[in-house]
Design an enzyme around this catalytic site. Structure first.
Site, PDB file in Angstrom:
ATOM      1  N   LYS A   1       1.916   3.221 -11.135  1.00 20.88           N
ATOM      2  CA  LYS A   1       0.691   2.504 -10.747  1.00 20.88           C
ATOM      3  C   LYS A   1       0.230   1.557 -11.853  1.00 20.88           C
ATOM      4  O   LYS A   1      -0.340   0.495 -11.579  1.00 20.88           O
ATOM      5  CB  LYS A   1      -0.409   3.507 -10.397  1.00 20.88           C
ATOM      6  CG  LYS A   1      -0.123   4.322  -9.123  1.00 20.88           C
ATOM      7  CD  LYS A   1       0.009   3.447  -7.900  1.00 20.88           C
ATOM      8  CE  LYS A   1       0.004   4.237  -6.601  1.00 20.88           C
ATOM      9  NZ  LYS A   1       0.153   3.374  -5.420  1.00 20.88           N
TER      10      LYS A   1
ATOM     11  N   ILE B   1      -9.882   9.115  -2.670  1.00 21.05           N
ATOM     12  CA  ILE B   1     -10.230   8.648  -1.326  1.00 21.05           C
ATOM     13  C   ILE B   1      -9.750   9.706  -0.332  1.00 21.05           C
ATOM     14  O   ILE B   1      -8.614  10.189  -0.438  1.00 21.05           O
ATOM     15  CB  ILE B   1      -9.528   7.302  -1.006  1.00 21.05           C
ATOM     16  CG1 ILE B   1      -9.789   6.251  -2.090  1.00 21.05           C
ATOM     17  CG2 ILE B   1      -9.940   6.791   0.380  1.00 21.05           C
ATOM     18  CD1 ILE B   1     -11.220   5.790  -2.245  1.00 21.05           C
TER      19      ILE B   1
ATOM     20  N   ASN C   1       0.807  -1.219   0.000  1.00 21.99           N
ATOM     21  CA  ASN C   1       0.000   0.000   0.000  1.00 21.99           C
ATOM     22  C   ASN C   1       0.846   1.278   0.000  1.00 21.99           C
ATOM     23  O   ASN C   1       0.370   2.317  -0.450  1.00 21.99           O
ATOM     24  CB  ASN C   1      -0.929  -0.032   1.219  1.00 21.99           C
ATOM     25  CG  ASN C   1      -1.511   1.328   1.536  1.00 21.99           C
ATOM     26  OD1 ASN C   1      -2.445   1.787   0.877  1.00 21.99           O
ATOM     27  ND2 ASN C   1      -0.926   2.012   2.527  1.00 21.99           N
TER      28      ASN C   1
ATOM     29  N   TYR D   1       3.554   9.003 -11.569  1.00 16.01           N
ATOM     30  CA  TYR D   1       2.734   8.220 -10.637  1.00 16.01           C
ATOM     31  C   TYR D   1       1.871   7.230 -11.430  1.00 16.01           C
ATOM     32  O   TYR D   1       1.795   6.044 -11.107  1.00 16.01           O
ATOM     33  CB  TYR D   1       1.876   9.192  -9.839  1.00 16.01           C
ATOM     34  CG  TYR D   1       0.906   8.605  -8.847  1.00 16.01           C
ATOM     35  CD1 TYR D   1       1.315   8.224  -7.569  1.00 16.01           C
ATOM     36  CD2 TYR D   1      -0.447   8.471  -9.165  1.00 16.01           C
ATOM     37  CE1 TYR D   1       0.401   7.727  -6.649  1.00 16.01           C
ATOM     38  CE2 TYR D   1      -1.358   7.981  -8.255  1.00 16.01           C
ATOM     39  CZ  TYR D   1      -0.933   7.607  -6.989  1.00 16.01           C
ATOM     40  OH  TYR D   1      -1.843   7.117  -6.081  1.00 16.01           O
ATOM     41  N   ALA D   2       1.242   7.729 -12.513  1.00 14.66           N
ATOM     42  CA  ALA D   2       0.404   6.854 -13.342  1.00 14.66           C
ATOM     43  C   ALA D   2       1.244   5.721 -13.939  1.00 14.66           C
ATOM     44  O   ALA D   2       0.783   4.580 -14.046  1.00 14.66           O
ATOM     45  CB  ALA D   2      -0.273   7.664 -14.445  1.00 14.66           C
TER      46      ALA D   2
ATOM     47  N   SER E   1      -3.982   2.560  -8.655  1.00 16.05           N
ATOM     48  CA  SER E   1      -4.782   3.791  -8.629  1.00 16.05           C
ATOM     49  C   SER E   1      -5.633   3.867  -9.883  1.00 16.05           C
ATOM     50  O   SER E   1      -5.259   3.321 -10.933  1.00 16.05           O
ATOM     51  CB  SER E   1      -3.862   5.012  -8.584  1.00 16.05           C
ATOM     52  OG  SER E   1      -4.616   6.197  -8.738  1.00 16.05           O
TER      53      SER E   1
HETATM   54  N1  LIG Z   1      -6.021   8.802  -1.348  1.00 17.31           N
HETATM   55  C1  LIG Z   1      -6.319   8.608  -2.608  1.00 17.31           C
HETATM   56  O1  LIG Z   1      -7.159   9.330  -3.180  1.00 17.31           O
HETATM   57  C2  LIG Z   1      -5.660   7.500  -3.386  1.00 17.31           C
HETATM   58  C3  LIG Z   1      -6.184   7.189  -4.644  1.00 17.31           C
HETATM   59  C4  LIG Z   1      -5.601   6.151  -5.379  1.00 17.31           C
HETATM   60  C5  LIG Z   1      -4.525   5.460  -4.865  1.00 17.31           C
HETATM   61  N2  LIG Z   1      -4.029   5.791  -3.644  1.00 17.31           N
HETATM   62  C6  LIG Z   1      -2.890   5.006  -3.158  1.00 17.31           C
HETATM   63  O2  LIG Z   1      -3.238   4.437  -1.911  1.00 17.31           O
HETATM   64  C7  LIG Z   1      -2.068   4.226  -1.133  1.00 17.31           C
HETATM   65  C8  LIG Z   1      -2.247   4.873   0.233  1.00 17.31           C
HETATM   66  O3  LIG Z   1      -2.446   6.254   0.038  1.00 17.31           O
HETATM   67  P1  LIG Z   1      -3.092   7.189   1.147  1.00 17.31           P
HETATM   68  O4  LIG Z   1      -4.034   8.092   0.453  1.00 17.31           O
HETATM   69  O5  LIG Z   1      -3.537   6.408   2.318  1.00 17.31           O
HETATM   70  O6  LIG Z   1      -1.789   8.069   1.508  1.00 17.31           O
HETATM   71  P2  LIG Z   1      -1.189   8.561   2.908  1.00 17.31           P
HETATM   72  O7  LIG Z   1      -0.105   9.517   2.546  1.00 17.31           O
HETATM   73  O8  LIG Z   1      -2.251   8.999   3.831  1.00 17.31           O
HETATM   74  O9  LIG Z   1      -0.562   7.204   3.449  1.00 17.31           O
HETATM   75  C9  LIG Z   1       0.536   6.617   2.793  1.00 17.31           C
HETATM   76  C10 LIG Z   1       1.378   5.912   3.823  1.00 17.31           C
HETATM   77  O10 LIG Z   1       2.495   5.310   3.128  1.00 17.31           O
HETATM   78  C11 LIG Z   1       3.673   5.635   3.831  1.00 17.31           C
HETATM   79  N3  LIG Z   1       4.811   5.671   2.919  1.00 17.31           N
HETATM   80  C12 LIG Z   1       4.983   6.477   1.857  1.00 17.31           C
HETATM   81  N4  LIG Z   1       6.173   6.239   1.282  1.00 17.31           N
HETATM   82  C13 LIG Z   1       6.751   5.238   1.997  1.00 17.31           C
HETATM   83  C14 LIG Z   1       7.984   4.544   1.905  1.00 17.31           C
HETATM   84  N5  LIG Z   1       8.869   4.840   0.940  1.00 17.31           N
HETATM   85  N6  LIG Z   1       8.257   3.585   2.810  1.00 17.31           N
HETATM   86  C15 LIG Z   1       7.369   3.283   3.796  1.00 17.31           C
HETATM   87  N7  LIG Z   1       6.191   3.902   3.939  1.00 17.31           N
HETATM   88  C16 LIG Z   1       5.889   4.875   3.051  1.00 17.31           C
HETATM   89  C17 LIG Z   1       3.408   7.019   4.413  1.00 17.31           C
HETATM   90  O11 LIG Z   1       4.300   7.316   5.481  1.00 17.31           O
HETATM   91  C18 LIG Z   1       1.962   6.893   4.847  1.00 17.31           C
HETATM   92  O12 LIG Z   1       1.827   6.368   6.141  1.00 17.31           O
HETATM   93  C19 LIG Z   1      -0.923   4.834  -1.935  1.00 17.31           C
HETATM   94  O13 LIG Z   1      -0.264   3.810  -2.657  1.00 17.31           O
HETATM   95  C20 LIG Z   1      -1.624   5.778  -2.882  1.00 17.31           C
HETATM   96  O14 LIG Z   1      -0.871   5.997  -4.044  1.00 17.31           O
HETATM   97  C21 LIG Z   1      -4.574   6.792  -2.880  1.00 17.31           C
END
Ligand SMILES: NC(=O)c1ccc[n+]([C@@H]2O[C@H](COP(=O)([O-])OP(=O)(O)OC[C@H]3O[C@@H](n4cnc5c(N)ncnc54)[C@H](O)[C@@H]3O)[C@@H](O)[C@H]2O)c1
Length: 251
Positions: free
Chosen positions: A161, A189, A88, A157-158, A140
Site C-alpha cells: 500500500k 471501513i 481498488n 500489506y503496508a 490504506s
Molecule cells: N475495509 C477496510 O477497512 C479497508 C481499509 C483500508 C484499505 N482498504 C482497501 O480497500 C480496497 C477494498 O477493500 P474492501 O474492504 O472493500 O474489501 P472486500 O474484500 O470487501 O472487497 C475487495 C474486492 O476486491 C476483489 N479482489 C481481491 N483480489 C482480487 C484480484 N486479485 N483480482 C480481482 N479482484 C480481486 C474481491 O473479490 C472483492 O470483491 C482494498 O484495496 C483494501 O485493501 C480497505
C-alpha cells in the site's frame, strides 16, 4: 444532460469498490467492473443498470498483466473511452515477517500493488490518446501508520500500500498534465474484508477510544472522496494521497 463518461472499477463486486461504482454511476458514469467474484459482480451490475447506466463485468485476476491488457482493450471497444480508473482490488495479509512464506509475500504485493501497475499500464495510453483521464488507487492508512499490532494487515500489506503512494507521486509527474492520479488511504471501513478478519470488533473499540469522529468508516465515506477525485472541475490536485479515517489517532 451530462454526457456519458466511463470508469473501470477493479474489485468492484463488493465492499468499497461496489460503493464507489454505484456512486460513480449516480454521477453518470458507465462502469466496467473487474473482479474474481462473478456472482457478486452480477449483483452490482444489476444495481448499476437500475441507476440507468451501462455496466460490464470482467471476471479477472487483476494481478495478471496479460489479462489486464485484454480487459482494458475490451472496455475501450465497448465504451469508446476510459475517463476514470479506480484501482481498488486488494486483499489483507495477516502474517508477520517471522511467519510469512515467500509466495505469500509475492502474492500480497501482486494483488495490492502490481494490479495497479497492470491497469494503469493498460489504460494510460488510451487516456493520453483521448486527451485526458483520471486515476485513483485505494491505498490504506496502514501505508502511513504501519498498522495496528492486532490488525490483519501487517507489513507485507503496508509495503504494497505504501508502494501505491510512490507510484502515484511518480506517475503524476510522468502522466501530467493530461492524466491526474491520486491515492486514497482509508482507515477502518466496514466491509467484507474487515468483517472476515473480525477487525470490526477491534474497530468498535478503537472508535470508542481513538477515532476522533467516534465511529468506524462506511463505504460511502470513501466513495464521496473518489467521486470528487473523478469529477471535480477544475482540478489542480494530482500526486496526492487523502486519508479517510475519521482521524484514527491511535494507530
Ligand atoms: N475495509 C477496510 O477497512 C479497508 C481499509 C483500508 C484499505 N482498504 C482497501 O480497500 C480496497 C477494498 O477493500 P474492501 O474492504 O472493500 O474489501 P472486500 O474484500 O470487501 O472487497 C475487495 C474486492 O476486491 C476483489 N479482489 C481481491 N483480489 C482480487 C484480484 N486479485 N483480482 C480481482 N479482484 C480481486 C474481491 O473479490 C472483492 O470483491 C482494498 O484495496 C483494501 O485493501 C480497505
Amino acid at each position: 444532460m451530462t454526457p456519458s463518461r466511463s470508469a473501470i472499477v477493479t474489485g468492484g463486486a463488493r465492499g468499497i469498490g461496489r460503493g464507489c461504482a454505484l456512486a460513480l454511476a449516480r454521477q453518470g458514469f458507465d462502469i466496467a467492473l473487474v473482479d474474481l467474484l462473478s456472482k457478486e459482480m452480477d449483483r452490482t451490475r444489476g444495481e448499476i443498470e437500475a441507476l440507468g447506466r451501462h455496466a460490464l463485468c470482467f471476471e479477472a485476476d487483476t494481478s495478471d498483466f496479460a489479462r489486464a491488457r485484454q480487459v482494458v482493450a475490451e472496455i475501450q471497444t465497448a465504451f469508446g473511452r476510459i475517463d476514470f480508473l479506480l484501482n481498488n482490488a486488494g486483499k489483507a495479509q495477516p502474517k508477520g515477517i517471522l511467519d510469512i512464506a515467500e509466495d505469500e509475500y509475492d502474492r500480497t504485493i501482486a494483488i495490492n500493488l502490481k494490479s495497479c501497475f497492470n491497469y494503469i499500464h493498460a489504460a494510460a495510453p488510451l487516456m493520453l490518446a483521448q486527451g485526458g483521464g483520471r486515476i485513483a488507487s485505494i491505498s490504506s492508512l496502514n501505508a502511513l501508520s504501519g498498522g495496528v499490532t492486532a490488525a490483519v494487515s501487517r507489513f507485507a500489506y503496508a509495503t504494497a500500500k505504501a508502494g501505491i503512494l510512490g507510484m502515484t507521486r511518480a506517475l503524476a509527474k510522468e502522466l501530467g498534465p493530461t492524466i491526474l492520479i491520486n491515492a486514497v488511504c482509508p482507515g477502518l471501513i466496514e466491509t467484507e474484508l474487515a468483517k472476515n478478519h473480525v477487525i470490526i470488533e477491534r474497530g468498535a473499540q478503537l472508535a470508542r477510544e481513538g477515532i476522533a469522529l467516534g465511529r468506524v468508516g462506511k463505504v460511502d465515506d470513501v466513495a464521496q472522496l473518489v467521486v470528487f477525485l473523478a469529477t471535480s472541475e477544475p482540478c489542480f490536485i494530482t500526486g496526492q494521497h487523502f486519508v479517510v479515517d475519521g482521524f484514527q489517532y491511535h494507530v
